[in-house]
Structures are given as structure tokens and as C-alpha cells.
Write an enzyme that holds these catalytic residues in place. Structure first.
Site, mmCIF file in Angstrom:
data_model
loop_
_atom_site.group_PDB
_atom_site.id
_atom_site.type_symbol
_atom_site.label_atom_id
_atom_site.label_comp_id
_atom_site.label_asym_id
_atom_site.label_seq_id
_atom_site.Cartn_x
_atom_site.Cartn_y
_atom_site.Cartn_z
ATOM 1 N N LYS A 73 0.828 -1.208 0.000
ATOM 2 C CA LYS A 73 0.000 0.000 0.000
ATOM 3 C C LYS A 73 0.864 1.261 0.000
ATOM 4 O O LYS A 73 0.462 2.306 -0.502
ATOM 5 C CB LYS A 73 -0.909 -0.028 1.227
ATOM 6 C CG LYS A 73 -1.985 1.050 1.261
ATOM 7 C CD LYS A 73 -2.930 0.779 2.421
ATOM 8 C CE LYS A 73 -3.974 1.864 2.574
ATOM 9 N NZ LYS A 73 -4.905 1.558 3.691
ATOM 10 N N GLU B 147 -11.203 6.036 4.970
ATOM 11 C CA GLU B 147 -11.250 5.168 6.148
ATOM 12 C C GLU B 147 -11.899 5.847 7.362
ATOM 13 O O GLU B 147 -12.752 5.241 8.023
ATOM 14 C CB GLU B 147 -9.838 4.669 6.470
ATOM 15 C CG GLU B 147 -9.324 3.682 5.426
ATOM 16 C CD GLU B 147 -7.819 3.474 5.469
ATOM 17 O OE1 GLU B 147 -7.167 4.056 6.370
ATOM 18 O OE2 GLU B 147 -7.285 2.764 4.600
#
Length: 618
Positions: A77, A182
Site C-alpha cells: 500500500k 477510512e
């Protein structure tokens, strides 16, 4: 705005730096179900490994990391949407045991050995493998095919990183119906739990400190509307960085005590990192802990201790950086911290006591909300959003999500300055028009350079793409032009330019620039992913056939041993049995690779012998 609905099950996936999680709205029970993997765990390591025999994803990959560090990939990521030459990539490369190289377009590629050959994998391809694993976990639970998914990204992910996530989903065979931040997903999880007791407006501050990224968001909940007021963060700050500090601390201690430098040994560093990660978790509930690694390097054992105070000392600058980001978010929201009703902790690293203390001190002693599981809250919120977008799911609370842009978007003006069209923390979707002029007399073509960032000089920001507005009417300089920036609900940008007097237009959807994969590259990677799945399936089938063959041999040998007198079998039958057993053991030899049909063929032969011959003496 009416949201488009999608057919079939839609799941929510938290694609994390260190761990990932998948969830789905359980219609029968009207709640979200966090789905466990085959090991019974609700989070799965975002880890992929390659050996000379097979590819491993998740738990299996992480479990063999110490013995195969160069071919075990984590932190993918952190490479998403970045260039090889980025400072953060160069810095991380010194800490990773696997090799990262640049392709012809300056895109970082991970080099691994797989079945005796070197393969080069981009971050999107690695992340797609993790997403494939999450999809398989969901399909095993739902007992149906899963095609649609809502995937979460750090709030501070830029345009390139968000699109790289979309590419990873496409390679994994997923239709990514929405990308959401998120902290926003966590706010949904918290709000869904608390909204029944919520009277009027409530301001939620979400503090999300995960394995590799850090985000904060201020979200206002009023009735069914969840509105993000401001967001801030760092896409390169998290638990991995705290682990790195500990690893460096113990590498120096090993050098000082043992007069040996292990910094260049991937296997030793991998084993030390695993112990440091475990120690970090222990220090969240204990004031000290011990690091013990047998034969860490050249047979030398390593044992040392670390206190919570020392851990805090070596990471204090990073903790303080988190608090600066918190302050920045509140400043952008133009809201005083006294007006924050709840401070919600998300992400595994938010469990660190010093982080909690600093956060509580910042909010003048306000109690922190620990009611949500920090590892599962993001996937929970993503599953709610997925259910809202799915035609096949009912009994879902009708929520409205209003998110914001994480970074300012604009274009370079005639003086090389950043002309901001959409300021950061603007509510999306958004469409804003801004006027500008031609740079000189009789200009017939104007370049539009599109940037994101907060720097005054355009070139200091991140160049997203460029295009030309051509065929302009000859006119004096400053001939009027309009530039329009449009951001959709996923944060994806479209830019157009128009000559005001004639209506001549041109536009660019920032989809295939720099690090972004082309449609052809995505299709190629989809085909490669299918090949990997075929190989994985074949390996599993061979393993199952070998297990069945081994069991059959065991049953025959056990039956023979139980018979003290084998006179019921002729010499010819005994020779035939022994020859078949010997052949089976040869096929089971770990060093030999055999085709599935060979193994299954001999298994049938052995089973026939067992039924027809051994049954005589059983």
C-alpha cells in the site's frame, strides 16, 4: 443526488497496509457481519509470498516470512500511486527485505523469485492479490459469487493513489462501486451504533492510526446525514514506522554488544521485525517486555528488554507529528476543539498508551471512545456503504454520506503559480468553474497543467495530468477561458477548458497518466491474475491428491502390519502391493513434481488393490 444501485452482493473491504478486513451487511439480522478467514481470524495479513512451488496470500504468507524474506511482500500500500524516485519509496527500500526496482516509467516494481524465475510486480498487482483473498473469504461465507465492493482508502490518499486502488480492484475481478475514506467509514460505524441516542447535531473526531497510514477527520452527524467537515493525515505514518524505530534500536544494540552488523541480512531483520512487532503490542498493556531471537545471526542468540518509556522516547517525534495533524484538521474545519462531542479511536496503533494520552491531553481530558473494535470499524462502515449501493440488500438504514477532497486541486497559471480551483476539504461531489486568460497575443493553443497540493508554486505540487485547448481564435493576451474541475463521489477528477467567446472545448479525465495503469496493462494483469488462480487451484488439487494417496498407502501398510500371517496373499499379490506402495512413495517425494492425472491415476490403482486384495485379509 440519487445513488446508482448495483445488482448482486456488495461487500466492504478495508485494504490495510498490514492487515485487511472484509464485511457484509447481514440482511436477516439487520447488522454488519465481519467475515472471518479460514484460520478463524477477522483480519488477514496484507502479505503475499512466492516460493519455488506456489504463491501464498495472507496468513500462510506471513507465517513463512522469516524463512523466505526476499520473496515475501508486505507494505504494498505504501507503493500505491508513487514513483520509484519518491523519497518515501527510497527510504522504505532500505528497510524492506525484498527488492524494489524501477521500470521504464519510473514506476516501482517488486522483484521476486517464483518457480525459479524472476517476476516483476507492481503495487496494484500485489494489492489485487490481497483483494482477491478478501473476495474469496467473502464468497466462502456468502456461498455465492461476489463482484461488487466498496474499498476504503486513507483520507489523505491523493488522486493517483485512489486510482491505483481502483486498478487493484479491477485486476482482482471486483467492480469497485465506491471508494470511501477510512475515517468516514469508521464514523459510519460509530454513528450507526450511537445515532439512536443522538439528539440534534453531533461532532465526531475520528483518529485513525493504522499500520502504515494516519488520518484524522471531523465528521458531523445530523439525523441521517454524515458530513465530513475536514480531513488531514499522512499516508506514510503508522505502526510500521514504530516497528522500524525499534528494529533500528536493536540493530544498534546488537552491533554494540556483539560487534556484528545485521543491517544487511534480510532474514535476520525479518525475524527481528517480527519480535519487535510483538513487543510493540505487548507494551500497550505492559510497562516492559523482552525481545528474544535464537540464532539471530551466524548462530548468535539475541536477548534484550525494552521499556514502554524507551519505546515512547524513540517514537516521540512521530507521536507529536500525529498531534500536529490533529490540530491542522481542526483549524481547517474552523471548529474549536471544545465543540467536539466524541473522539473515536480507529486503527491498531491507536491502542498505544502514549498516543491516547497525548490525544486526551489535546482535547482537555475528554474521555476517548473505545466502543468500536479499531481493527474492524473501517470494514464495518464500508459494508454499510456497500449495502446502501446494492439492489439485493434491504433493511439497511438510509444514510447520506458527504465527503471532502483531501488536497487542493488546481492548474498552473501564466506565472507558474498554483491557481486553486477546488480547495482542500471541499464537499464532494463538486463542480467548480474558474476563469483565466491566454498567456500572450494571438495564442492559438494553451496547455492546461492539472495539479494537486498545497504549495504556492505549481511545479512543487503533484502533476496529475495535462492537455491542450487548441484552435483558439487569434486575440490579444488574456483572451477569456474557463477551466472547470469536477470531482465525483469517489474523488476522481475530470478537468475541462472552454474558450468563452466561441465555446471551443477540450477536457481530460485524469485516468491514465504517469503511474496509472493503461486499460491494456490492466487487462494483461487480469489475465495474469487468472493464471495465478489456475496455478493456485492446481497446486491445491495436487496437494489434496497427494494427501489422499498418502492416506491410502497408510491404510494398506497398517492393514498388512496387523496380519501376522499373510499366507492369504500369494507371492505375486504381495509383490504387486509392494511395487504399488513403492511407486506411490516415489510420487509423494517432496522433490518430485507430478501432474495431477498421474497422482489421481495411481490413487485409483491403489484403491482398487485395497478393495480387491487387502479386503481378503482385513
Amino acid at each position: 443526488m440519487v445513488q446508482k444501485k448495483y445488482e448482486g452482493f456488495a461487500v466492504g473491504i478495508d485494504l490495510g497496509t498490514t492487515y485487511s478486513c472484509v464485511a457484509v451487511w447481514h440482511e436477516q439480522h439487520s447488522r454488519v457481519e465481519i467475515i472471518h478467514n479460514e484460520q478463524g481470524n477477522k483480519t488477514t495479513p496484507s502479505c503475499v509470498a512466492f516460493t519455488h512451488k506456489q504463491r501464498l496470500i495472507g496468513e500462510a504468507a506471513k507465517n513463512q516470512a522469516a524463512t523466505n524474506p526476499q520473496n515475501t511482500i508486505f507494505d504494498a500500500k505504501r507503493l500505491m500511486g508513487r514513483k520509484f524516485s519518491d523519497d518515501v519509496v527510497q527510504k522504505d527500500m532500505n528497510l524492506w527485505p525484498f527488492k524494489v526496482i524501477a521500470d521504464v516509467n519510473n514506476k516501482p516494481m517488486v522483484a521476486v523469485k517464483y518457480k525459479g524465475q524472476e517476476k516483476h510486480l507492481c503495487a496494484e498487482e500485489i494489492s489485487s492479490m490481497v483483494l482477491t483473498k478478501m473476495r474469496q473469504i467473502a464468497e466462502a461465507y456468502l456461498e455465492t459469487t461476489v463482484k461488487n465492493a466498496v474499498i476504503t482508502v486513507p483520507a489523505y490518499f491523493n488522486d493517483s493513489q485512489r486510482k491505483a486502488t481502483l486498478d487493484a480492484g479491477a485486476i482482482a475481478g471486483l467492480n469497485v462501486i465506491r471508494i470511501i475514506s477510512e475515517p468516514t467509514a469508521a464514523a459510519i460505524a460509530y454513528g450507526l451504533d450511537k445515532r439512536t441516542n443522538c439528539v440534534g447535531e453531533r461532532n465526531i473526531f475520528v483518529f485513525d492510526l493504522g499500520g502504515g497510514t494516519f488520518d484524522v477527520s471531523l465528521v458531523t452527524i445530523k439525523d441521517k446525514v454524515f458530513q465530513v467537515k475536514a480531513t488531514a493525515g499522512n499516508t506514510h505514518l503508522g505502526g510500521e514506522d514504530f516497528d522500524n524505530r525499534m528494529v533500528n534500536y536493536f540493530v544498534e544494540e546488537f552491533r554494540r554488544k556483539k560487534k556484528v552488523d545485521i543491517s544487511g541480512n534480510p532474514r535476520a531483520l525479518r525475524r527481528l521485525r517480527t519480535s519487535c512487532e510483538r513487543a510493540k503490542r505487548t507494551l500497550s498493556f505492559s510497562v516492559d517486555t523482552t525481545i528474544e531471537v535464537d540464532a539471530l545471526f551466524e548462530g548468535i542468540d539475541f536477548s534484550s528488554s525494552i521499556t514502554r518509556a524507551k519505546f515512547e522516547e524513540i517514537n516521540m517525534d512521530l507521536f507529536n507529528e500525529c498531534m500536529e495533524t490533529v490540530e491542522s484538521c481542526l483549524t481547517d474545519s474552523k471548529m474549536d476543539k471544545s465543540r467536539v462531542d466524541d473522539v473515536v479511536l480507529i486503527g491498531g496503533s491507536s491502542r498505544i498508551p502514549k498516543v491516547q494520552q497525548l490525544l486526551q491531553d489535546f482535547f482537555n481530558g475528554k474521555d476517548l471512545c473505545n466502543s468500536l473494535n479499531p481493527d474492524e470499524a473501517v470494514a464495518f462502515g464500508a459494508a454499510v456503504q456497500a449495502a446502501l449501493l446494492s439492489n439485493d440488500i434491504n433493511n439497511i438504514p438510509n444514510l447520506v454520506l458527504i465527503d471532502v477532497t483531501p488536497l487542493s486541486l488546481g492548474f498552473g497559471d501564466n506565472r507558474g503559480c498554483m491557481s486553486i480551483v477546488i480547495p482542500r476539504n471541499t464537499t464532494i461531489p463538486a463542480k467548480i468553474l474558474k476563469g483565466c486568460g491566454t498567456p500572450y497575443d494571438n495564442c492559438i493553443s494553451v496547455p492546461i497543467m492539472v495539479y494537486e497540493g498545497e504549495r504556492a508554486r505549481a511545479s512543487d505540487n503533484n502533476l496529475l495530468g495535462s492537455f491542450y485547448l487548441s484552435g483558439l481564435s487569434p486575440a490579444p493576451r488574456r483572451h477569456p477561458l474557463d477551466v472547470c474541475f469536477s470531482v465525483d463521489e469517489n474523488g476522481i477528477l475530470t478537468v475541462s477548458a472552454r474558450e468563452v467567446s466561441t465555446g471551443n472545448t477540450n477536457e481530460i479525465i485524469i485516468t491514465n497518466y504517469k503511474e496509472r495503469l493503461s486499460a491494456e496493462e490492466i487487462q494483461k494483469l487480469i489475465e495474469e491474475a487468472e493464471n495465478y488462480n489456475v496455478e493456485d487451484t492446481k497446486f491445491l488439487q495436487i496437494a489434496q491428491a497427494k494427501n489422499a494417496l498418502d492416506l491410502c498407502v497408510y491404510k494398506i501398510e497398517t492393514t498388512l502390519k496387523k496380519q501376522n500371517n499373510n499366507s492369504k496373499l500369494s507371492t505375486l499379490e504381495t509383490k504387486k502391493i509392494n511395487a504399488s506402495i513403492a511407486k506411490a512413495k516415489s510420487l509423494l517425494d517432496e522433490d518430485n513434481q507430478h501432474e495431477l492425472d498421474v497422482l489421481e491415476g495411481h490413487l485409483k490403482e491403489l484403491q482398487s488393490i485395497f478393495e480387491s486384495t487387502i479386503s481378503k485379509i482385513a
